[in-house]
Design a protein around this motif. Structure first.
Motif, PDB file in Angstrom:
ATOM      1  N   HIS A 292       0.855  -1.194   0.000  1.00  0.00           N
ATOM      2  CA  HIS A 292       0.000   0.000   0.000  1.00  0.00           C
ATOM      3  C   HIS A 292       0.887   1.239   0.000  1.00  0.00           C
ATOM      4  O   HIS A 292       2.116   1.145   0.146  1.00  0.00           O
ATOM      5  CB  HIS A 292      -0.924   0.020   1.214  1.00  0.00           C
ATOM      6  N   HIS A 350      -3.450  -0.498  -2.713  1.00  0.00           N
ATOM      7  CA  HIS A 350      -4.329   0.322  -1.868  1.00  0.00           C
ATOM      8  C   HIS A 350      -3.718   1.707  -1.688  1.00  0.00           C
ATOM      9  O   HIS A 350      -2.556   1.846  -1.320  1.00  0.00           O
ATOM     10  CB  HIS A 350      -4.531  -0.343  -0.499  1.00  0.00           C
ATOM     11  N   LEU A 419      -2.676  -4.832   5.348  1.00  0.00           N
ATOM     12  CA  LEU A 419      -2.543  -4.858   3.894  1.00  0.00           C
ATOM     13  C   LEU A 419      -1.283  -5.629   3.533  1.00  0.00           C
ATOM     14  O   LEU A 419      -0.173  -5.249   3.913  1.00  0.00           O
ATOM     15  CB  LEU A 419      -2.491  -3.434   3.337  1.00  0.00           C
ATOM     16  N   PHE A 425      -7.901  -8.037  -0.318  1.00  0.00           N
ATOM     17  CA  PHE A 425      -8.519  -7.050   0.556  1.00  0.00           C
ATOM     18  C   PHE A 425      -9.744  -6.493  -0.156  1.00  0.00           C
ATOM     19  O   PHE A 425      -9.854  -6.579  -1.387  1.00  0.00           O
ATOM     20  CB  PHE A 425      -7.531  -5.935   0.927  1.00  0.00           C
ATOM     21  N   THR A 464      -7.955  -9.501   7.972  1.00  0.00           N
ATOM     22  CA  THR A 464      -7.057 -10.136   7.009  1.00  0.00           C
ATOM     23  C   THR A 464      -6.774 -11.593   7.364  1.00  0.00           C
ATOM     24  O   THR A 464      -6.709 -12.458   6.487  1.00  0.00           O
ATOM     25  CB  THR A 464      -5.732  -9.355   6.942  1.00  0.00           C
TER      26      THR A 464
END
Length: 564
Positions: A292, A350, A419, A425, A464
């Motif tokens: 991310h 992300h 993440l 995700f 997650t």
């Protein structure tokens, strides 16, 4: 040569990321058994024909055509990050970058369920990427003990791959933090921190719990690169390679090779101002290495930045439209709305962007004003393309907070919502809590309308550790973060803090991103269930699946997707 029966090599100019399928035609040998045709004597085509191993240099392009029976499902695993597999055309677009040398066993599984029982086939071929690009490694020039970590000071002397040829030999500072506890059995995440214009070299957010890399950029190319003719004026054949980004990636590669325990599935990049812009631009080229990114007061497009003067100092005059090292106009390259539309793997990154409406240096245009390339703003592209994002804005200027209202008021994702590059995700869109960013009003000469302060996808979270990604099933536990509750600071201002305090449920559309095994064909019908909600949904043109109108509460409920 038997390999020519199944692979077409596309030698291309240097680039660190493969083109999306359809960017260029891929020649194939007419004798390759890829169409599932039959003849009176031969009978049905084999489910999966034999494949040979493949050897490439770094930054050498290849398109592999998988020789599978027409109409069968094809699943590919084990290719280098950044590889694009397009199942409808059976093409695997490879373009290993200069840090991806090594051996990759690539597994191909084929499934045909159209007959009286499922027919399967599996094969593995080996991709070998030769280490043909070897920039000079940094040198450790200092070492300092921290609490639970070690801080290394580095000097990186460039060659003509890390710098324009006429500037090769320059030395750049960097810092690296290495946690004492990191081991191969218990790897720790790594963060890259990019400083702003005129800023000093940092530690990349490193600590005893994470590796940190702090590169340096003493000039203002916004962490992109400089034209190849420097220190002279650019000539007709000049290009703008991404030298600054290569130095960042080279440092990441060096840290991974030098120190044990780097978790390459949890690598992030962040920065403020020029550093925030650099985080976005680095992702456009190398996002397949990232879990991310976070951009604070940074831009998402060079074309709506208001900073053409600083770019021209390093890219050449705007009217020259100098190409980058791939052949695309460098001005077009660094436009996030374009890159998202054209680059499949980038839609799996992300993004968090945090911007000020009154920012006079990196103007708010990059959030809500359409790009001249796509006629779409970053805030709109993120929603339409179902990209994972948290977009934040308020009325601050550049590096100055609003009086009585602190920065980063919007809180963080909970610890449960990790993440990782190797785990799916949920990309949230059209949340019932979403607010609208102000838009530029030419008549008023100001950003008006919408919400003066706000956020997209605030409070939305997932677990997650409980995500399931299998060929026939995908599970994503989803919830609204409510703890610790946010607090009211003043009328007209959003609540400050992590947890939602309003009425539940919150409704939102959900698109699974970074899916590895539950890959879907364009037009495929999927069944879904979320608590008492259920239904069917059709995968879009890229095979992405968006489940609309899920009602999220404070406790996790699992979204389950299965094949019809």
């Amino acid at each position: 040569m038997s390999r020519l029966l199944w692979v077409a090599l596309l030698l291309a100019s240097a680039c660190e990321s493969p083109a999306a399928p359809g960017d260029a035609s891929a020649p194939t040998d007419a004798s390759a058994p890829v169409d599932g045709s039959t003849s009176a004597d031969a009978g049905p085509a084999p489910l999966l024909a034999a494949m040979d191993d493949l050897t490439l240099d770094e930054r050498e392009a290849a398109t592999v055509v998988i020789p599978a029976r027409a109409g069968a499902r094809v699943f590919v695993e084990g290719a280098p990050p950044g590889t694009v597999f397009d199942e409808p055309s059976r093409t695997l677009a490879l373009f290993p970058d200069f840090t991806q040398s090594g051996t990759y066993p690539i597994t191909v599984d084929v499934l045909d369920e159209r007959g009286e029982g499922a027919e399967t086939a599996s094969a593995t071929f080996t991709l070998t990427v030769r280490d043909t690009i070897t920039p000079p490694d940094p040198v450790i020039v200092g070492e300092e003990a921290l609490w639970g970590a070690t801080l290394y000071s580095l000097e990186l002397t460039t060659d003509d791959f890390l710098d324009p040829p006429g500037l090769a030999g320059r030395t750049f500072e960097a810092r690296v933090v290495v946690p004492d506890a990191a081991t191969a059995e218990a790897p720790l995440p790594l963060s890259i921190g990019l400083h702003g214009s005129g800023g000093s070299v940092g530690t990349g957010g490193g600590s005893r719990e994470r590796f940190g890399i702090g590169p340096s950029e003493p000039y203002v190319s916004w962490w992109t690169g400089q034209h190849s003719d420097l220190p002279d004026e650019p000539g007709a054949d000049a290009t703008v390679a991404n030298n600054s980004q290569r130095r960042i990636l080279h440092l990441l590669d060096w840290v991974t090779r030098t120190f044990e325990g780097v978790d390459r599935e949890r690598v992030s990049v962040s920065g403020s101002s020029m550093g925030g812009s650099g985080a976005v631009f680095f992702a456009i080229r190398y996002g397949y290495h990232l879990s991310h990114l976070q951009s604070l007061l940074g831009m998402t497009s060079a074309l709506v930045s208001g900073r053409e003067d600083s770019f021209q100092s390093h890219w050449g005059a705007r009217e020259l439209e100098l190409p980058d090292d791939r052949g695309m106009s460098v001005w077009e390259r660094y436009d996030l709305s374009r890159a998202l539309a054209e680059t499949p793997w980038l839609r799996d990154v992300h993004f968090t962007t945090d911007s000020g409406v009154r920012d006079g240096l990196v103007t708010f245009h990059h959030v809500s004003t359409p790009s001249p390339l796509t006629d779409e703003a970053w805030a709109d592209a993120a929603q339409r393309l179902h990209v994972g994002h948290r977009i934040v804005w308020d009325q601050r200027g550049h590096q100055t907070n609003e009086a009585g209202f602190r920065a980063r008021w919007y809180g963080a994702l909970p610890d449960a919502s990790t993440l990782r590059r190797d785990r799916p995700f949920p990309a949230f869109t059209r949340s019932s809590l979403d607010q609208a960013p102000p838009r530029w009003d030419e008549a008023e000469g100001a950003f008006t309308g919408g919400d003066p302060r706000g956020m997209r996808n605030r409070y939305l979270a997932w677990v997650t550790a409980d995500v399931v990604d299998e060929r026939d099933r995908l599970e994503l536990p989803l919830f609204v973060r409510t703890d610790p509750p946010a607090m009211t600071v003043a009328d007209g201002y959003p609540e400050v803090g992590h947890g939602y305090t309003g009425a539940l449920p919150v409704t939102v559309d959900v698109t699974p991103r970074r899916v590895r095994r539950f890959r879907c064909l364009p037009g495929e019908t999927l069944r879904w269930r979320f608590g008492e909600q259920s239904g069917a949904v059709i995968a879009d043109d890229e095979g992405a699946v968006t489940v609309p109108g899920l009602a999220l509460g404070a406790e996790p409920v699992t979204l389950v997707l299965t094949r019809s």
